[in-house]
Design a protein around this motif. Structure first.
Motif, PDB file in Angstrom:
ATOM      1  N   GLY A  50       0.806  -1.174   0.113  1.00  9.57           N
ATOM      2  CA  GLY A  50       0.134   0.111   0.006  1.00  9.57           C
ATOM      3  C   GLY A  50       0.622   1.450  -0.048  1.00  9.57           C
ATOM      4  N   ILE A  51       1.957   1.231   0.755  1.00  6.32           N
ATOM      5  CA  ILE A  51       2.924   2.581   0.922  1.00  6.32           C
ATOM      6  C   ILE A  51       3.584   2.768  -0.416  1.00  6.32           C
ATOM      7  N   GLY A  53       2.580   1.669  -3.584  1.00  6.96           N
ATOM      8  CA  GLY A  53       1.656   2.017  -4.523  1.00  6.96           C
ATOM      9  C   GLY A  53       1.042   3.636  -4.225  1.00  6.96           C
ATOM     10  N   VAL A  54       0.835   3.945  -2.912  1.00  5.93           N
ATOM     11  CA  VAL A  54       0.273   5.280  -2.820  1.00  5.93           C
ATOM     12  C   VAL A  54       1.380   6.251  -2.908  1.00  5.93           C
ATOM     13  N   LYS A  58       1.152   9.137  -5.998  1.00 12.30           N
ATOM     14  CA  LYS A  58       1.504  10.666  -6.001  1.00 12.30           C
ATOM     15  C   LYS A  58       2.465  10.946  -6.877  1.00 12.30           C
ATOM     16  N   THR A  64      -8.531   9.024 -10.686  1.00 13.35           N
ATOM     17  CA  THR A  64      -9.550   7.660 -10.697  1.00 13.35           C
ATOM     18  C   THR A  64     -10.002   7.585 -12.070  1.00 13.35           C
ATOM     19  N   LEU A  70      -6.834  10.873  -6.569  1.00 13.97           N
ATOM     20  CA  LEU A  70      -7.256   9.849  -5.669  1.00 13.97           C
ATOM     21  C   LEU A  70      -7.700  10.337  -4.090  1.00 13.97           C
ATOM     22  N   LYS A  71      -8.658   9.554  -3.754  1.00 15.11           N
ATOM     23  CA  LYS A  71      -9.336   9.877  -2.329  1.00 15.11           C
ATOM     24  C   LYS A  71      -8.316   9.620  -1.151  1.00 15.11           C
ATOM     25  N   LEU A  72      -7.405  10.376  -0.786  1.00 17.53           N
ATOM     26  CA  LEU A  72      -6.426  10.084   0.191  1.00 17.53           C
ATOM     27  C   LEU A  72      -6.150  11.329   1.102  1.00 17.53           C
ATOM     28  N   ASN A  73      -7.514  11.534   1.769  1.00 17.99           N
ATOM     29  CA  ASN A  73      -7.676  12.696   2.750  1.00 17.99           C
ATOM     30  C   ASN A  73      -6.637  12.472   4.067  1.00 17.99           C
ATOM     31  N   PRO A  74      -5.500  13.291   4.160  1.00 20.49           N
ATOM     32  CA  PRO A  74      -5.248  12.991   5.598  1.00 20.49           C
ATOM     33  C   PRO A  74      -6.147  13.580   6.574  1.00 20.49           C
TER      34      PRO A  74
END
Lengths: 137, 194
Positions: A50-51, A53-54, A58, A64, A70-74
């Motif tokens: 996951g790390i 890929g994310v 970025k 999407t 992508l929906k990666l809201n901190p």
């Protein structure tokens, strides 16, 4: 059509939860007793890939299917809600051997009494919602 | 080929597929987080009348309810068509511990087989003690995940993948609670129960 995709992803998730044995109360006890690598291997592999890929998404600006980012809201950083809420969830997780995903998968396996856990979890969420203004976050 | 699929899946394969599920949802413009559905279910049942927290447009969350519906179907398909011929192979250390608590291990035959202990989950053995056990456990899950803003999928998988510090704090909390339960509370409770 798009709705069917979500159902399909869920089906894959349910099969993986079952075949990985992450739905098993026994596996959860084994994990919290540090007596096997199995659960750590599952979560660890998911997190490491996951790390990667994310980070790639970025750097390469992956979008999407609709062309949005992508929906990666901190989340806002505070401690109380995560530590206290997390601890309460951990108690329930080790007690019933199920987290919210596996709860539903166990229902599909015909473990009907898990329905009680699902009902109680919904009630727990309701009580949280009502008490929310008075809880530290 | 079928025996490989029917047996338990290797942790690396399982972990890879879970992050695959997360990326599939991200690609579709969504976030992987199962416990959010519990809030949606409250909203659908009209909880918005009692707390602002539930005044959400639950229709926007229908995709996640479908995902959970799929998780139910997946559980059915996996146990019906990909039945594992062997009981869950937990470590002998855990088996010994369960034996001291008078809980049947998965390998102890007909009764112990399956993914959950029959002493707690069997419908035929259901009494008020089992009922209370499952209701309290479920309540802790629902209350805790919402307070923490996520569960294993939202924090441990999605949050850590995005290197979010709040999720790390939540996972530390998951382990504080889990260790307390498995090492202290559960043995005491099962002493009363079994």
């Amino acid at each position: 059509m798009r709705t069917l995709i979500y159902l399909l992803i869920g089906v894959v998730f349910g099969i993986v939860m079952t075949k990985s044995e992450a739905v098993s109360w026994f596996r959860i006890q084994e994990m919290f007793r540090f007596e096997s690598f199995h659960m750590y291997g599952i979560i660890g592999t998911a997190v490491v890939t996951g790390i990667i890929g994310v980070a790639l998404s970025k750097r390469m600006g992956w979008k999407t299917i609709d062309g949005d980012s992508l929906k990666l809201n901190p989340k806002d950083f505070t401690v109380p809600r995560y530590l206290l809420g997390g601890t309460i969830f951990g108690l329930g997780w080790a007690m019933t051997g199920a987290c919210p995903g596996p709860m539903f998968t166990l229902l599909g396996q015909g473990i009907w009494t898990i329905g009680l856990v699902i009902l109680a979890a919904t009630a727990g969420t309701y009580v949280y919602g009502v008490l929310r203004p008075r809880l530290p976050h | 080929m079928l025996d490989i699929i029917q047996g338990p899946w290797h942790w690396a394969v399982s972990g890879l597929l879970i992050s695959g599920v997360m990326f599939a949802l991200l690609y579709a413009g969504k976030e992987f987080g199962v416990s959010a559905n519990l809030r949606t279910m409250c909203s659908m049942a009209g909880a918005g009348k009692h707390a602002d927290f539930f005044k959400i447009d639950w229709k926007a969350q229908r995709w996640n309810l479908l995902f959970v519906g799929g998780a139910v179907i997946g559980g059915f398909l996996a146990t019906t068509f990909l039945t594992n011929p062997e009981p869950v192979a937990i470590s002998s250390a855990t088996e010994n511990w369960l034996t001291t608590l008078s809980i049947d291990t998965p390998s102890s035959g007909e009764q112990g087989g399956g993914y959950v202990p029959h002493e707690l989950f069997s419908l035929t053995e259901m009494g008020w003690k089992q009922l209370a056990f499952l209701l309290v456990g479920g309540f802790l899950i629902g209350f805790g995940t919402r307070w923490a803003g996520g569960c294993t999928s939202g924090h441990a998988i999605s949050g850590l993948s995005n290197l979010q510090v709040p999720s790390l704090v939540a996972v530390v909390g998951f382990f504080i609670g889990g260790l307390l339960m498995t090492w202290l509370v559960l043995p005491a409770l099962l002493g009363i129960y079994v």
